[in-house]
Enzyme design. Structure first.
Site, short mmCIF file in Angstrom:
data_model
loop_
_atom_site.label_atom_id
_atom_site.label_comp_id
_atom_site.label_asym_id
_atom_site.label_seq_id
_atom_site.Cartn_x
_atom_site.Cartn_y
_atom_site.Cartn_z
N GLY A 97 -8.87 -8.50 -0.13
CA GLY A 97 -7.70 -9.01 0.26
C GLY A 97 -7.37 -9.85 0.33
O GLY A 97 -5.76 -10.55 -0.02
N GLY A 108 -12.82 -3.46 1.11
CA GLY A 108 -14.21 -3.39 0.80
C GLY A 108 -14.80 -1.70 0.16
O GLY A 108 -15.95 -2.97 -0.45
N LYS A 162 -17.63 -15.96 3.35
CA LYS A 162 -19.40 -15.63 3.76
C LYS A 162 -19.70 -15.45 2.22
O LYS A 162 -19.66 -14.32 1.05
CB LYS A 162 -19.41 -14.91 4.58
CG LYS A 162 -18.50 -15.00 5.68
CD LYS A 162 -19.17 -13.49 7.11
CE LYS A 162 -18.66 -13.91 8.56
NZ LYS A 162 -18.56 -13.04 9.42
N ARG A 198 0.69 -1.23 0.18
CA ARG A 198 0.13 0.12 0.30
C ARG A 198 1.07 1.79 0.11
O ARG A 198 0.66 2.18 -0.50
CB ARG A 198 -1.08 0.13 1.51
CG ARG A 198 -1.88 -1.11 1.19
CD ARG A 198 -2.65 -0.77 2.26
NE ARG A 198 -4.50 -1.86 1.80
CZ ARG A 198 -5.18 -2.09 2.66
NH1 ARG A 198 -4.99 -1.79 3.91
NH2 ARG A 198 -6.46 -2.46 1.85
P1 ADP Z 1 -11.09 -11.24 0.54
O1 ADP Z 1 -10.70 -11.35 1.67
O2 ADP Z 1 -9.97 -12.10 -0.85
O3 ADP Z 1 -12.21 -11.36 -0.48
P2 ADP Z 1 -12.61 -13.43 3.01
O4 ADP Z 1 -12.05 -12.30 3.16
O5 ADP Z 1 -14.04 -13.70 2.04
O6 ADP Z 1 -11.62 -13.43 0.97
O7 ADP Z 1 -12.52 -15.21 2.81
C1 ADP Z 1 -11.22 -15.93 2.91
C2 ADP Z 1 -11.29 -16.85 3.40
O8 ADP Z 1 -11.30 -17.23 3.59
C3 ADP Z 1 -9.24 -17.09 3.97
O9 ADP Z 1 -8.88 -17.55 5.13
C4 ADP Z 1 -9.63 -18.50 3.30
O10 ADP Z 1 -8.52 -19.81 4.48
C5 ADP Z 1 -11.01 -19.34 3.58
N1 ADP Z 1 -11.87 -20.03 3.26
C6 ADP Z 1 -11.61 -20.10 2.20
N2 ADP Z 1 -12.88 -21.29 1.29
C7 ADP Z 1 -12.52 -22.16 2.60
C8 ADP Z 1 -13.62 -23.19 2.83
N3 ADP Z 1 -13.90 -23.91 2.20
N4 ADP Z 1 -12.57 -23.65 4.44
C9 ADP Z 1 -12.68 -22.65 5.40
N5 ADP Z 1 -12.37 -21.46 4.88
C10 ADP Z 1 -11.97 -20.94 3.86
MG MG Z 2 -10.40 -11.08 3.40
#
Ligand code: ADP
Ligand code: MG
Length: 400
Positions: A357, A380, A204, A43
């Site tokens: 992230g 976000g 989620k 960043r």
């Molecule tokens: P981003 O930051 O890219 O938007 P998120 O924060 O929504 O992504 O999700 C990332 C997290 O989701 C990671 O820590 C990963 O370990 C977890 N994750 C992804 N798939 C699974 C799964 N099948 N079971 C448990 N955790 C998961």
């Molecule tokens: Mg994340």
């Protein structure tokens, strides 16, 4: 692509005091000698084009950022000092650190700045008025400078004193990073080369339901992975064993399936999974036949057949947006799905954008980040922009 806001490039900055809101909210850790260090300076590097542009034009540069969540109090462990040190190394020039945000000592240091000099203010969230967007604090920021530049895309979805309040009291324009973020992310939605393939994963459904709904309307294909697929499987009547399932996501997933059926977007779910006994790199690992997860097992990655299917869809895309890992990529045995998707995005000849992230951390971990057209610095903020929500930090800027 222009987005209608005044740009730092067109501002008269020579000799002026320019307050730049940057996103220096970087991870810190104690180094080997016990000193706190910046562990990922992505960043800080992302803000260099704007800072160097201003210095090259003889501006007096005052930088402001938040760091972590000090909640309106001075928390010494969240001082900007390690950031000032890293920024000085990257710029190859001195960076003075103010001992406070907008108090008399910060004001005196801002007044004393010469053209070509850089001052970094203390953590903006040391001020209780910051996250409340207190107009008094906005005015105090404005009094430090002649012009305001917002380059903090990562906080553009928040209306705080240092990015929105301040813009009420100074000429306000967009920095290089903020402008590039908005134009690259908007390009995904604004007449994209087809097919538009959107890959969504992560933990989620509820975090990303706005993006899912939006892209079911405008994308050709939406591919779902990560723990996010389990509410979809539950909505379809599959058992998910001990997988991470967001219960509140099940009705949202059901609605998204109905929305896709009513329209022309293909909503694609995994056809196989890689399972483990627990969330650990040393756990017993098993491939699933279909997507039913037995009790005692967790789905921790999309399976190899799904990953290949997703890769071939990505390879044929004119535009790709990827947000959210396909599995628990931090754990070695469950990284392959995310790696296959990352490689497909990196080699796709179309226009490719990554946000979020953890997806960005994944593409960096695989050493593929420089083969993607745009890697967003905002989690976000990028989601809200993609959902079609106005970003307060952008709205507050002057029209071009
Ligand atoms: P981003 O930051 O890219 O938007 P998120 O924060 O929504 O992504 O999700 C990332 C997290 O989701 C990671 O820590 C990963 O370990 C977890 N994750 C992804 N798939 C699974 C799964 N099948 N079971 C448990 N955790 C998961
Ligand atoms: Mg994340």
């Amino acid at each position: 692509m222009a987005f209608g806001k005044a740009s730092v490039r067109d501002a008269d900055v020579s000799g002026k005091r320019v307050l730049v809101r940057v996103d220096f909210n970087v991870p810190l850790a104690e180094g080997p000698d016990g000193a706190v260090e910046v562990t990922d300076d992505t960043r800080i590097r992302a803000a260099l084009p704007t800072v160097e542009h201003l210095l090259g034009r003889g501006a007096r540069v005052i930088l402001a950022s938040h760091l972590g969540r000090p909640k309106g109090q001075v928390v010494p462990g969240l001082s900007m000092a390690p950031v000032a040190a890293r920024l000085a190394e990257l710029l190859g020039r001195e960076v003075a650190l103010a001992p406070e945000v907008v108090g008399p000592r910060a004001v005196a240091m801002a007044k004393a700045l010469e053209p070509g000099q850089v001052l970094l203010l203390e953590n903006t969230r040391f001020e209780p008025g910051e996250t409340a967007n207190d107009p008094e604090l906005g005015l105090a920021f404005a009094r430090l400078a002649d012009i305001f530049v917002n380059d903090a895309f990562g906080t553009a979805h928040r209306a705080h004193a240092s990015n929105v309040g301040v813009a009420a009291d100074l000429p306000a324009c967009a920095g290089e990073l903020l402008a590039s973020e908005v134009s690259n992310l908007s390009a995904v939605e604004d007449d994209p080369a087809r097919p538009l393939v959107v890959v969504l994963g992560g933990s989620k459904v509820s975090d990303k339901i706005g993006v899912i709904e939006r892209f079911i309307e405008i994308a050709d294909q939406v591919l779902i992975g990560g723990a996010m697929c389990f509410p979809f499987f539950r909505a379809q009547g599959f058992g998910t064993g001990d997988s991470l399932v967001e219960e509140d996501g099940i009705p949202l997933a059901r609605a998204a399936i109905a929305q896709a059926e009513a329209g022309s977007c293909e909503l694609v779910l995994p056809v196989d999974l890689t399972m483990g006994r627990e969330f650990s790199p040393d756990t017993e690992v098993r491939a699933s036949e279909g997507v039913e997860v037995p009790d005692g097992w967790m789905g921790l990655d999309i399976g190899p057949r799904s990953a290949e299917e997703y890769a071939s869809r990505i390879a044929g895309a004119g535009t790709v947006l990827w947000n959210g890992p396909m599995g628990a990529f931090e754990l070695g045995p469950f990284a392959p799905g995310t790696r296959t998707v990352a490689e497909a995005v990196a080699t796709c000849p179309g226009f490719t954008v990554i946000g979020g992230g953890d997806s960005v951390a994944a593409i960096q971990q695989f050493g593929l980040a420089d083969r993607v057209d745009w890697v967003s610095t905002g989690g976000g903020a990028s989601l809200e922009l993609l959902e079609g929500k106005p970003l307060p930090g952008v709205e507050a800027l002057n029209e071009a």
